[in-house]
Design an enzyme around this catalytic site. Sequence first.
Site, PDB file in Angstrom:
ATOM      1  N   SER A   1       4.175  17.900  -0.705  1.00  0.00           N
ATOM      2  CA  SER A   1       5.385  17.472  -0.015  1.00  0.00           C
ATOM      3  C   SER A   1       6.413  18.614  -0.067  1.00  0.00           C
ATOM      4  O   SER A   1       6.069  19.749   0.259  1.00  0.00           O
ATOM      5  CB  SER A   1       5.912  16.179  -0.651  1.00  0.00           C
TER       6      SER A   1
ATOM      7  N   ARG B   1      16.571   5.748   0.337  1.00  0.00           N
ATOM      8  CA  ARG B   1      15.293   5.684  -0.348  1.00  0.00           C
ATOM      9  C   ARG B   1      14.388   4.610   0.259  1.00  0.00           C
ATOM     10  O   ARG B   1      13.170   4.783   0.332  1.00  0.00           O
ATOM     11  CB  ARG B   1      15.521   5.405  -1.827  1.00  0.00           C
TER      12      ARG B   1
ATOM     13  N   ASP C   1      -1.280   9.431   5.829  1.00  0.00           N
ATOM     14  CA  ASP C   1       0.087   9.930   5.637  1.00  0.00           C
ATOM     15  C   ASP C   1       0.903   9.758   6.926  1.00  0.00           C
ATOM     16  O   ASP C   1       0.561  10.308   7.965  1.00  0.00           O
ATOM     17  CB  ASP C   1       0.023  11.412   5.236  1.00  0.00           C
TER      18      ASP C   1
ATOM     19  N   HIS D   1       1.312   9.079   2.136  1.00  0.00           N
ATOM     20  CA  HIS D   1       1.798  10.350   1.603  1.00  0.00           C
ATOM     21  C   HIS D   1       1.713  10.428   0.080  1.00  0.00           C
ATOM     22  O   HIS D   1       1.269  11.426  -0.482  1.00  0.00           O
ATOM     23  CB  HIS D   1       3.249  10.520   2.068  1.00  0.00           C
ATOM     24  N   ASP D   2       2.142   9.371  -0.600  1.00  0.00           N
ATOM     25  CA  ASP D   2       2.172   9.370  -2.066  1.00  0.00           C
ATOM     26  C   ASP D   2       0.790   9.482  -2.702  1.00  0.00           C
ATOM     27  O   ASP D   2       0.706   9.609  -3.936  1.00  0.00           O
ATOM     28  CB  ASP D   2       2.843   8.088  -2.583  1.00  0.00           C
TER      29      ASP D   2
END
Lengths: 372, 372
Positions: free
Chosen positions: B133, B203, B301, B331-332
């Site tokens: 990232s 967030r 992702d 993504h994580d």
Amino acid sequence: MAITSIGDFTTIAGATVTGAEISYRRHGEFRGNAYDNNVILVEHALTGDTDVTEWWPGLIGPGLALDTDRFCVICTNALGGCGGSTGPSSVHPDGRAWGSRFPALSIRDLVEAERRLLEQLGIYHVHAVIGGSMGGARALEWTLMYPTFVDAACIIAVSARASGWQIGIQTAQISAITRDPDWHGGDYYDICDGPREGLSAARRIAHLTYRGEMEIDERFGTIAQQGENPLGAFRRPDQRFAVNSYLDYQGRKLVERFDAGSYVTLTEALNRHDVGRGRSGLNKALYSSTVPTMLVGVDTDILYPFHQQEHLSRNIGQLMGLRKLVSPVGHDAFLTETRQMDRILRMFINKANDGAEPTDGFGHDPEGVWNI
Amino acid sequence: MAITSIGDFTTIAGATVTGAEISYRRHGEFRGNAYDNNVILVEHALTGDTDVTEWWPGLIGPGLALDTDRFCVICTNALGGCGGSTGPSSVHPDGRAWGSRFPALSIRDLVEAERRLLEQLGIYHVHAVIGGSMGGARALEWTLMYPTFVDAACIIAVSARASGWQIGIQTAQISAITRDPDWHGGDYYDICDGPREGLSAARRIAHLTYRGEMEIDERFGTIAQQGENPLGAFRRPDQRFAVNSYLDYQGRKLVERFDAGSYVTLTEALNRHDVGRGRSGLNKALYSSTVPTMLVGVDTDILYPFHQQEHLSRNIGQLMGLRKLVSPVGHDAFLTETRQMDRILRMFINKANDGAEPTDGFGHDPEGVWNI
């Protein structure tokens, strides 16, 4: 555009909108009778309105896919909207705006209000219902709430229920509005212009889910907005990348034409979309459907990914077909890929007619024209 | 954690952070010398910090993929962050927080600051740089800014430049923060706790891009948060769908551990990420790379779709390989799919060593231990 009262309207959750009105527009002559006619209901998306030839150009008119020489296309404004139907910005019987007193709605409430309008117009059956996005959610609920009301349905770029991701991103939009100090708990109408910044922020987020990520990147990439420098020594909101200028523009445009209260109300209705609720679950509900249904999705849709339409197609009771729009545009492709939608809608109309014997409803009896 | 001064730091855009400091943490003994050693730089993502064994568990330690019996793993906190390095919340020489006086940074600035730190530590070359990232963006810039500084790079879940979509969604997050009345133009530090609501909202948006949409849906769907009713007669923020409770929790958690000013600064650095800038374009820049580079992406992702790593792999000068994490997590996944990452990192380490003759840097000379 016409506006018709549907009387006091009580939502499924138990709140009442007194003296509710629904606006609608019609293209093409009505032919047939209350139970057998040439009406095609077209359901608009979140910020749409009754002006269907405006937001869905090239598809509705004489000789077009939804041929107004043959069909009577009716487009209503959703309850809770701000295009003529009663919504948060409408005047409450006490003379002030409904504001926070306007109840939460579900997709089923929107359908029920529309059915009440049609009843007022003397229509107890329509030939077809067509809709994309929130309009698709409504079209789908139509087939499950009132299966004998419609001959066929074309359901575009939507899912059987809100996904967790959708609820998350939609709630982020609601929150962008309600955190704006000008929201005033939804009762801004007598105080100020409303949460313009918040609504604009909500639209910017939404727009990124309406378009394909590769299309947006192809158009804007990391290019600076002309005359601005987004690479300066300090971050400045007035020195933007081109994509941010584009999104700001999308936000501003919406603020000029749409009410924040309606945006929150209808987004919340999308959060509550779930055809399985109270029907013994999602797939059982879909399987029970008796309405021939065409499903359409977009290969690059971020908001309602194509696997959701595949899911619908695997489970819906009467599948007419599943079609995929191939487009870089993403979710909005059903509004912009006119040529592909033209083909799909013509196929849908043909299939929908195949199943039915020719009747008065399809122009065989020109006397049967109702003045709606 | 140690903190080292890198002196006055002037950004590429021309602003200066006087008396900048960079924090770092080290796992494993340093072996070798300034130009030939066993250092592996691990670059953290947007809200990461130096505590690499905390945010990347199971991969760094004795016998693990990044084997601290062999390697000296160094993780610095990015300039602009709030984990020990100088950022907006740090104290300016005048005794007050930097706040809005803290400049905009680019990814290249972050790398330059890190290089200055290593220089302070007497390190002029490292064995490898690894990051995902924002950490991947930094690792990639390392290979282009200082190709002779690194033997090999492993670049995970990132792109060659910010895409239009990324800039859009990242700016939506910045805007969520800066529209919070407690932002005070970035100078909230002496006034209040800061834009907690705004940072939390940012967030929540970000988290929806960090996770796979099918994973989130599988976990939450349209389920109500226990003890709450999101289907009531009126919309109430305290009556939530489970997914919103989850996202609220993610937001709250970040607010407790991260500074909003740093969030804005580092998000803006991601907006400015573009390896082609000033290097005659993207692909030319990538093609010029002389550092053997392993690329890694995630099939689901949303934020850095796999086609972006494919693009990198087609154009990067010295490709070691392209690996795909298969995971619903999105993504994580590079943080959570430990088993897959373990295999990939071991392969990377092996390949990186294959190319090099055994040297003091790899434990052949235990005398060569520097005390950093």
